[in-house]
Design a protein around this motif. Structure first.
Motif, PDB file in Angstrom:
ATOM      1  N   ARG A  61      13.261  -6.795  -8.143  1.00 26.37           N
ATOM      2  CA  ARG A  61      11.862  -6.812  -7.734  1.00 26.37           C
ATOM      3  C   ARG A  61      11.173  -8.065  -8.261  1.00 26.37           C
ATOM      4  O   ARG A  61      11.584  -8.638  -9.273  1.00 26.37           O
ATOM      5  CB  ARG A  61      11.131  -5.570  -8.214  1.00 26.37           C
ATOM      6  N   VAL A  62      10.113  -8.448  -7.564  1.00 31.58           N
ATOM      7  CA  VAL A  62       9.270  -9.564  -7.966  1.00 31.58           C
ATOM      8  C   VAL A  62       7.871  -9.014  -8.185  1.00 31.58           C
ATOM      9  O   VAL A  62       7.293  -8.379  -7.297  1.00 31.58           O
ATOM     10  CB  VAL A  62       9.243 -10.669  -6.899  1.00 31.58           C
ATOM     11  N   LEU A  63       7.329  -9.242  -9.386  1.00 30.72           N
ATOM     12  CA  LEU A  63       5.967  -8.831  -9.708  1.00 30.72           C
ATOM     13  C   LEU A  63       5.062 -10.055  -9.671  1.00 30.72           C
ATOM     14  O   LEU A  63       5.442 -11.143 -10.114  1.00 30.72           O
ATOM     15  CB  LEU A  63       5.910  -8.178 -11.082  1.00 30.72           C
ATOM     16  N   GLU A  64       3.854  -9.855  -9.163  1.00 29.40           N
ATOM     17  CA  GLU A  64       2.923 -10.965  -8.930  1.00 29.40           C
ATOM     18  C   GLU A  64       1.628 -10.736  -9.685  1.00 29.40           C
ATOM     19  O   GLU A  64       1.151  -9.606  -9.802  1.00 29.40           O
ATOM     20  CB  GLU A  64       2.646 -11.077  -7.425  1.00 29.40           C
ATOM     21  N   HIS A 111       1.312 -16.126 -10.727  1.00 27.55           N
ATOM     22  CA  HIS A 111       2.367 -15.986 -11.725  1.00 27.55           C
ATOM     23  C   HIS A 111       3.368 -14.954 -11.216  1.00 27.55           C
ATOM     24  O   HIS A 111       2.990 -14.002 -10.530  1.00 27.55           O
ATOM     25  CB  HIS A 111       1.801 -15.522 -13.072  1.00 27.55           C
ATOM     26  N   TYR A 112       4.635 -15.120 -11.598  1.00 35.35           N
ATOM     27  CA  TYR A 112       5.661 -14.199 -11.110  1.00 35.35           C
ATOM     28  C   TYR A 112       6.597 -13.784 -12.232  1.00 35.35           C
ATOM     29  O   TYR A 112       6.862 -14.556 -13.152  1.00 35.35           O
ATOM     30  CB  TYR A 112       6.486 -14.847  -9.983  1.00 35.35           C
ATOM     31  N   TRP A 131      -0.425  -6.812 -12.891  1.00 33.67           N
ATOM     32  CA  TRP A 131       0.790  -7.141 -12.156  1.00 33.67           C
ATOM     33  C   TRP A 131       0.996  -6.146 -11.029  1.00 33.67           C
ATOM     34  O   TRP A 131       0.832  -4.939 -11.203  1.00 33.67           O
ATOM     35  CB  TRP A 131       2.006  -7.123 -13.087  1.00 33.67           C
ATOM     36  N   SER A 132       1.337  -6.655  -9.866  1.00 31.02           N
ATOM     37  CA  SER A 132       1.593  -5.804  -8.709  1.00 31.02           C
ATOM     38  C   SER A 132       2.932  -6.173  -8.089  1.00 31.02           C
ATOM     39  O   SER A 132       3.452  -7.276  -8.292  1.00 31.02           O
ATOM     40  CB  SER A 132       0.480  -5.965  -7.667  1.00 31.02           C
TER      41      SER A 132
END
Length: 262
Positions: free
Chosen positions: A109-112, A194-195, A127-128
């Protein structure tokens, strides 16, 4: 492969709901006490009511996991169904997109986070989920002297806790292996966010939990998870009911004392 990534989402009220309930209730009690609208006896009643409510919420959250625990426990006695925890092996293991590890199953997963201030970046609430990818490959599971192939194509995946592989700030250039992973899962990032890049993985020769149906010497899995999954579910139910029941019981006795019944 038609797999479903569950991402360890829990059913029920959730800890966020409990915390919000406590904050609102306690704030109301404190406010009433400050302005002088609640005497000591009534304040004690309200406090014990708060504890009683929190205890019941804890029990409710725990019981939300009970159907899942029952399915695990009854799988071995239901015709055609089975549950097994054993060691896994895959002839053609997968490669995880970010860490490039061998895997039997994984969720990436990638959180943004689009907030610029550093304290806000550190706050988990900002963070989503930007994207995720789940994948599993056919494998063998060995337990209790038996070895059977597992078909996970329709299974829900719960590979355990996520580990951070990399993190980038807004405008940073992606490491080559992370950029390759993003391309593989079809994710395009923005230069203004940001990731965090995370993976939950079950690797070959690790323990795996399988819940499904056994047909023609093959397990058609409905759930594939890391080996610790059954213990986590059992712990949520037992610990939640025990602690929540103790809090609710003690608070109820306190409420009876405050009300002059005892």
């Amino acid at each position: 492969m038609a797999v479903v990534a569950d991402l360890e989402q829990r059913a029920g009220v959730g800890i966020g709901g409990i915390v919000l309930y406590v904050v609102l209730f306690a704030g109301g009690i404190a406010g009433a006490a400050i302005v002088g609208n609640v005497d000591t006896d009534r304040l004690l009643v309200l406090v014990t009511m708060l504890g009683y409510g929190v205890g019941l919420l804890g029990v409710a959250v725990a019981l939300a996991n009970l159907p899942r625990l029952v399915r695990i426990r009854l799988a071995s006695v239901v015709d055609g169904r089975m549950a097994a925890t054993g060691w896994c092996r895959a002839e053609a293991p997968l490669r995880t997109p970010f860490s490039a590890e061998d895997a039997v199953l994984y969720v990436a997963r990638v959180l943004e986070n689009s907030v610029d201030e550093e304290p806000a970046v550190e706050d988990e609430r900002n963070w989503s989920l930007a994207t995720r990818r789940a994948e599993a490959t056919p494998f063998e599971v060995r337990w209790d002297g038996r070895t059977l192939p597992v078909e996970p194509s329709d299974a829900t995946l719960r590979p355990g806790s996520f580990e951070q592989v990399a993190a980038t700030a807004a405008g940073d250039e992606l490491p080559v292996h992370i950029e390759a992973g993003c391309t593989r899962i079809g994710f395009s990032r923005s230069d203004e966010a940001h990731y965090r890049f995370e993976e939950a993985v079950v690797r070959p020769r690790e323990q795996v939990f399988v819940l499904g149906r056994e047909r023609a010497d093959r397990i058609h899995a409905k759930l594939v998870a890391d080996g610790g999954f059954p213990d986590r579910v059992r712990g949520r139910v037992v610990d939640g009911v025990t602690l929540g029941g103790l809090v609710a019981g003690a608070s109820y006795l306190g409420l009876l004392v405050a009300a002059g019944v005892l």
